[in-house]
Design a protein around this motif. Structure first.
Motif, mmCIF file in Angstrom:
data_model
loop_
_atom_site.group_PDB
_atom_site.id
_atom_site.type_symbol
_atom_site.label_atom_id
_atom_site.label_comp_id
_atom_site.label_asym_id
_atom_site.label_seq_id
_atom_site.Cartn_x
_atom_site.Cartn_y
_atom_site.Cartn_z
ATOM 1 N N ALA A 90 29.250 45.885 53.009
ATOM 2 C CA ALA A 90 29.253 47.403 52.501
ATOM 3 C C ALA A 90 29.460 47.519 50.886
ATOM 4 C CB ALA A 90 30.375 47.991 53.121
ATOM 5 N N PRO A 91 28.865 48.320 50.338
ATOM 6 C CA PRO A 91 29.293 48.634 48.877
ATOM 7 C C PRO A 91 30.444 48.684 48.388
ATOM 8 C CG PRO A 91 27.455 50.089 49.846
ATOM 9 C CD PRO A 91 28.078 49.374 50.989
ATOM 10 N N ALA A 92 31.498 49.052 49.141
ATOM 11 C CA ALA A 92 32.846 49.055 48.704
ATOM 12 C C ALA A 92 33.686 48.050 49.746
ATOM 13 C CB ALA A 92 33.546 50.415 49.150
ATOM 14 N N THR A 93 33.943 47.079 48.908
ATOM 15 C CA THR A 93 34.482 45.944 49.370
ATOM 16 C C THR A 93 35.819 45.614 49.088
ATOM 17 O OG1 THR A 93 33.453 44.479 48.104
ATOM 18 C CG2 THR A 93 32.324 44.917 50.111
ATOM 19 N N ALA A 94 36.646 44.650 49.632
ATOM 20 C CA ALA A 94 37.929 44.112 49.364
ATOM 21 C C ALA A 94 37.703 42.662 49.092
ATOM 22 C CB ALA A 94 39.038 44.376 50.200
ATOM 23 N N LEU A 95 37.924 42.198 47.815
ATOM 24 C CA LEU A 95 37.799 40.611 47.426
ATOM 25 C C LEU A 95 39.191 39.876 47.316
ATOM 26 C CD1 LEU A 95 35.161 40.882 44.562
ATOM 27 C CD2 LEU A 95 34.743 40.572 47.080
ATOM 28 N N VAL A 96 39.461 38.907 47.584
ATOM 29 C CA VAL A 96 40.676 38.121 47.403
ATOM 30 C C VAL A 96 40.385 37.368 45.936
ATOM 31 C CG1 VAL A 96 42.268 36.238 48.331
ATOM 32 C CG2 VAL A 96 40.810 37.809 49.789
ATOM 33 N N ALA A 97 41.344 37.640 44.947
ATOM 34 C CA ALA A 97 41.204 37.236 43.719
ATOM 35 C C ALA A 97 41.824 35.878 43.850
ATOM 36 C CB ALA A 97 42.103 38.129 42.574
ATOM 37 N N THR A 129 34.671 46.865 39.736
ATOM 38 C CA THR A 129 35.821 45.976 40.478
ATOM 39 C C THR A 129 37.001 46.336 39.788
ATOM 40 O OG1 THR A 129 34.171 44.462 40.660
ATOM 41 C CG2 THR A 129 36.397 43.545 40.924
ATOM 42 N N THR A 130 38.044 46.724 40.681
ATOM 43 C CA THR A 130 39.308 46.862 40.176
ATOM 44 C C THR A 130 40.489 45.898 40.928
ATOM 45 O OG1 THR A 130 38.699 49.052 40.273
ATOM 46 C CG2 THR A 130 41.140 48.840 40.005
ATOM 47 N N GLU A 131 41.460 45.483 39.925
ATOM 48 C CA GLU A 131 42.445 44.634 40.432
ATOM 49 C C GLU A 131 43.891 45.066 40.081
ATOM 50 O OE1 GLU A 131 42.054 40.475 39.211
ATOM 51 O OE2 GLU A 131 39.774 40.364 39.363
ATOM 52 N N ASN A 132 44.767 45.238 41.052
ATOM 53 C CA ASN A 132 46.141 45.602 40.881
ATOM 54 C C ASN A 132 46.738 44.857 39.889
ATOM 55 O OD1 ASN A 132 48.125 47.601 41.195
ATOM 56 N ND2 ASN A 132 49.055 46.143 42.564
ATOM 57 N N GLU A 133 47.247 45.353 38.974
ATOM 58 C CA GLU A 133 48.418 44.836 37.833
ATOM 59 C C GLU A 133 49.651 45.445 37.724
ATOM 60 O OE1 GLU A 133 47.623 42.199 36.366
ATOM 61 O OE2 GLU A 133 45.560 41.649 36.585
ATOM 62 N N VAL A 134 50.581 44.772 37.079
ATOM 63 C CA VAL A 134 51.908 45.392 36.928
ATOM 64 C C VAL A 134 51.869 46.891 36.316
ATOM 65 C CG1 VAL A 134 54.119 45.122 35.829
ATOM 66 C CG2 VAL A 134 53.239 43.243 36.808
ATOM 67 N N VAL A 175 40.192 46.865 35.181
ATOM 68 C CA VAL A 175 38.750 47.390 35.702
ATOM 69 C C VAL A 175 37.552 46.848 35.055
ATOM 70 C CG1 VAL A 175 37.414 49.222 36.000
ATOM 71 C CG2 VAL A 175 40.041 49.740 36.040
ATOM 72 N N GLU A 176 36.580 46.154 35.932
ATOM 73 C CA GLU A 176 35.261 45.608 35.331
ATOM 74 C C GLU A 176 34.315 46.338 35.813
ATOM 75 O OE1 GLU A 176 33.989 41.147 35.550
ATOM 76 O OE2 GLU A 176 33.068 42.183 37.002
ATOM 77 N N LEU A 177 33.522 46.933 34.994
ATOM 78 C CA LEU A 177 32.291 47.576 35.124
ATOM 79 C C LEU A 177 30.921 47.034 34.602
ATOM 80 C CD1 LEU A 177 30.817 50.287 35.714
ATOM 81 C CD2 LEU A 177 30.986 50.771 33.280
ATOM 82 N N LYS A 178 30.095 46.879 35.672
ATOM 83 C CA LYS A 178 28.823 46.559 35.370
ATOM 84 C C LYS A 178 27.877 47.874 35.614
ATOM 85 C CE LYS A 178 29.411 41.717 37.045
ATOM 86 N NZ LYS A 178 28.858 40.565 37.746
ATOM 87 N N VAL A 179 26.813 47.888 34.811
ATOM 88 C CA VAL A 179 26.057 49.207 34.741
ATOM 89 C C VAL A 179 24.777 48.678 34.196
ATOM 90 C CG1 VAL A 179 26.976 49.918 32.388
ATOM 91 C CG2 VAL A 179 25.993 51.609 33.860
ATOM 92 N N LYS A 180 23.767 49.425 34.955
ATOM 93 C CA LYS A 180 22.312 49.417 34.487
ATOM 94 C C LYS A 180 21.882 50.810 34.134
ATOM 95 C CE LYS A 180 21.016 45.614 37.668
ATOM 96 N NZ LYS A 180 20.143 45.368 38.943
ATOM 97 N N ASP A 181 21.494 50.956 32.812
ATOM 98 C CA ASP A 181 21.176 52.550 32.347
ATOM 99 C C ASP A 181 19.737 52.334 31.412
ATOM 100 O OD1 ASP A 181 20.738 55.041 31.436
ATOM 101 O OD2 ASP A 181 22.636 54.902 30.299
#
Length: 216
Positions: A104-111, A134-139, A144-150
């Motif tokens: 699905a478009p919203a997914t959980a990844l294992v870093a 793509t968002t990763e939890n930090e202290v 946040v990583e953003l990929k965008v097509k404009d």
């Protein structure tokens, strides 16, 4: 030896560094000198501490001494085992990313470090802008990583994180190139943790909403 010099031998006697003859002569002096007897007694605590330190401290190692073959074999084995573990973790992370990317478009990844990363993707029908976050939890919050097509550039854009409490934080900003539909990648950070984020919004510099990505 004169009496004054005998007085100076108090510390050496208390620490046991006088040779046998000197120690014998100093003991004769102690029988006639109350002052030195008192000082030797005062050195008792220091002497005991030094003895305990000597017993607890391992023998000095020669600066040019080399490790034996067993030590080298053990160290090499530990390094190889750690490398194998790191490679396995990396392979697991890559495999998980490939599998989830097809879901699905919203997914959980294992870093690679074992933390879960959340990925959401959306395309706005009106603006035509496509974005993937793509968002990763930090202290401190979230990375946040953003990929965008404009393809409607040039224009100045920014990624805004909207919290579940209604607060907003700008993660990153960029200049969209002139009529270029190739994906651009930006990275930034937010003080909100992933579970505190309600959605992500790509906006123009003037506040126009280009695409909205709802977090899970």
């Amino acid at each position: 030896m004169r009496s004054l010099e005998r007085h100076r031998d108090v510390g050496a006697y208390a620490l046991g560094v006088l040779d046998e003859a000197e120690a014998f002569r100093f003991e004769d002096h102690l029988m006639e000198c109350p002052r030195c007897t008192t000082e030797v007694t005062a050195f008792g605590a220091t002497t005991r501490q030094l003895m305990l330190y000597r017993r607890a401290t391992p023998r000095a190692v020669h600066p040019f001494a080399g490790p034996g073959p067993r030590l080298l074999d053990r160290l090499l084995g530990e390094v190889a085992a750690r490398h194998r573990t790191a490679r396995r973790r990396l392979l697991y992370a890559v495999a998980a990313s490939v599998v989830v990317a097809l879901a699905a478009p919203a997914t959980a990844l294992v870093a690679a470090g074992g933390e879960k990363a959340v990925r959401v993707t959306a395309t706005d029908e009106k603006s035509g802008v496509w974005a993937q976050v793509t968002t990763e939890n930090e202290v401190y919050g979230s990375q946040v990583e953003l990929k965008v097509k404009d393809a409607a550039g040039p224009r100045v854009c920014r990624l805004v994180v909207v919290g579940r409490d209604g607060s907003e934080q700008t993660v990153t900003s960029w200049n969209a190139p002139h009529h270029d539909a190739r994906p651009s990648t930006m990275r930034g950070g937010a003080a909100l943790h992933p579970e505190e984020i309600a959605r992500y919004e790509v906006r123009t510099e003037l506040g126009e909403l280009l695409v909205r990505l709802d977090a899970r």
